[in-house]
Motif scaffolding. Structure first.
Motif, mmCIF file in Angstrom:
data_model
loop_
_atom_site.group_PDB
_atom_site.id
_atom_site.type_symbol
_atom_site.label_atom_id
_atom_site.label_comp_id
_atom_site.label_asym_id
_atom_site.label_seq_id
_atom_site.Cartn_x
_atom_site.Cartn_y
_atom_site.Cartn_z
ATOM 1 N N ARG A 44 46.370 35.387 44.604
ATOM 2 C CA ARG A 44 46.291 36.856 44.855
ATOM 3 C C ARG A 44 44.995 37.228 43.939
ATOM 4 O O ARG A 44 44.841 36.592 42.808
ATOM 5 N N PRO A 45 44.153 38.561 44.127
ATOM 6 C CA PRO A 45 43.252 38.940 43.386
ATOM 7 C C PRO A 45 43.709 39.088 42.013
ATOM 8 O O PRO A 45 45.012 39.445 41.760
ATOM 9 N N GLY A 57 39.453 37.869 46.235
ATOM 10 C CA GLY A 57 40.061 38.147 47.598
ATOM 11 C C GLY A 57 40.073 37.215 48.467
ATOM 12 O O GLY A 57 39.641 35.975 48.286
ATOM 13 N N HIS A 58 40.221 37.203 49.724
ATOM 14 C CA HIS A 58 40.247 36.195 50.583
ATOM 15 C C HIS A 58 39.762 36.917 52.157
ATOM 16 O O HIS A 58 39.832 38.020 52.387
ATOM 17 N N ALA A 60 37.164 32.413 55.610
ATOM 18 C CA ALA A 60 36.453 31.297 54.869
ATOM 19 C C ALA A 60 37.526 30.764 53.626
ATOM 20 O O ALA A 60 37.485 29.831 52.984
ATOM 21 N N GLY A 61 38.766 31.801 53.368
ATOM 22 C CA GLY A 61 39.676 31.267 52.280
ATOM 23 C C GLY A 61 39.255 32.201 51.195
ATOM 24 O O GLY A 61 38.786 33.376 51.316
ATOM 25 N N PRO A 62 39.931 31.837 50.098
ATOM 26 C CA PRO A 62 39.743 32.508 48.819
ATOM 27 C C PRO A 62 38.003 32.679 48.144
ATOM 28 O O PRO A 62 37.560 31.882 48.497
ATOM 29 N N VAL A 80 46.538 29.917 37.589
ATOM 30 C CA VAL A 80 47.446 30.811 37.145
ATOM 31 C C VAL A 80 47.528 32.151 37.741
ATOM 32 O O VAL A 80 46.659 32.586 38.133
ATOM 33 N N ARG A 81 48.929 32.563 37.881
ATOM 34 C CA ARG A 81 49.203 33.591 38.379
ATOM 35 C C ARG A 81 48.981 34.676 37.286
ATOM 36 O O ARG A 81 49.863 34.712 36.481
ATOM 37 N N VAL A 82 48.342 35.624 37.411
ATOM 38 C CA VAL A 82 48.132 36.541 36.206
ATOM 39 C C VAL A 82 49.087 37.882 36.348
ATOM 40 O O VAL A 82 49.838 38.213 35.190
#
Length: 95
Positions: free
Chosen positions: A15-16, A31-32, A35-37, A84-86
């Protein structure tokens, strides 16, 4: 050691604000789209996958992750070492 399809699935779940690490570099998901992230990151004499060799970029770049090349010229997706999920995940949401 993950195969590319597993790497792409893990990246699609980000996620952002989440961070993507490759050797000597870090990028942040912004963002996504189809094309992906997309990531924002700094670059010094970097190159996008579809840019001519003489069109180096320097500064801050926002680009689809799959278009960024690693130092060896291959897709950056293959060079990812850590994700890493912030921010905490909402209940029931797992990367």
């Amino acid at each position: 050691d993950w195969p590319r399809d597993r790497r792409l699935a893990a990246l699609a779940a980000l996620r952002p604000g989440d961070l993507v690490y490759v050797p000597r570099h870090v990028m942040m998901i912004v963002g996504h789209d189809d094309a992906g992230p997309w990531v924002i990151h700094d670059t010094h004499a970097g190159r996008l996958a579809d840019a001519p060799p003489d069109r180096a970029v320097s500064g801050v770049v926002v680009a689809p992750l799959v278009r960024i090349l690693a130092d060896g010229g291959g897709p950056i997706v293959d060079a990812v070492t850590v994700l890493v999920r912030v921010l905490p995940s909402p209940a029931g949401d797992r990367p």
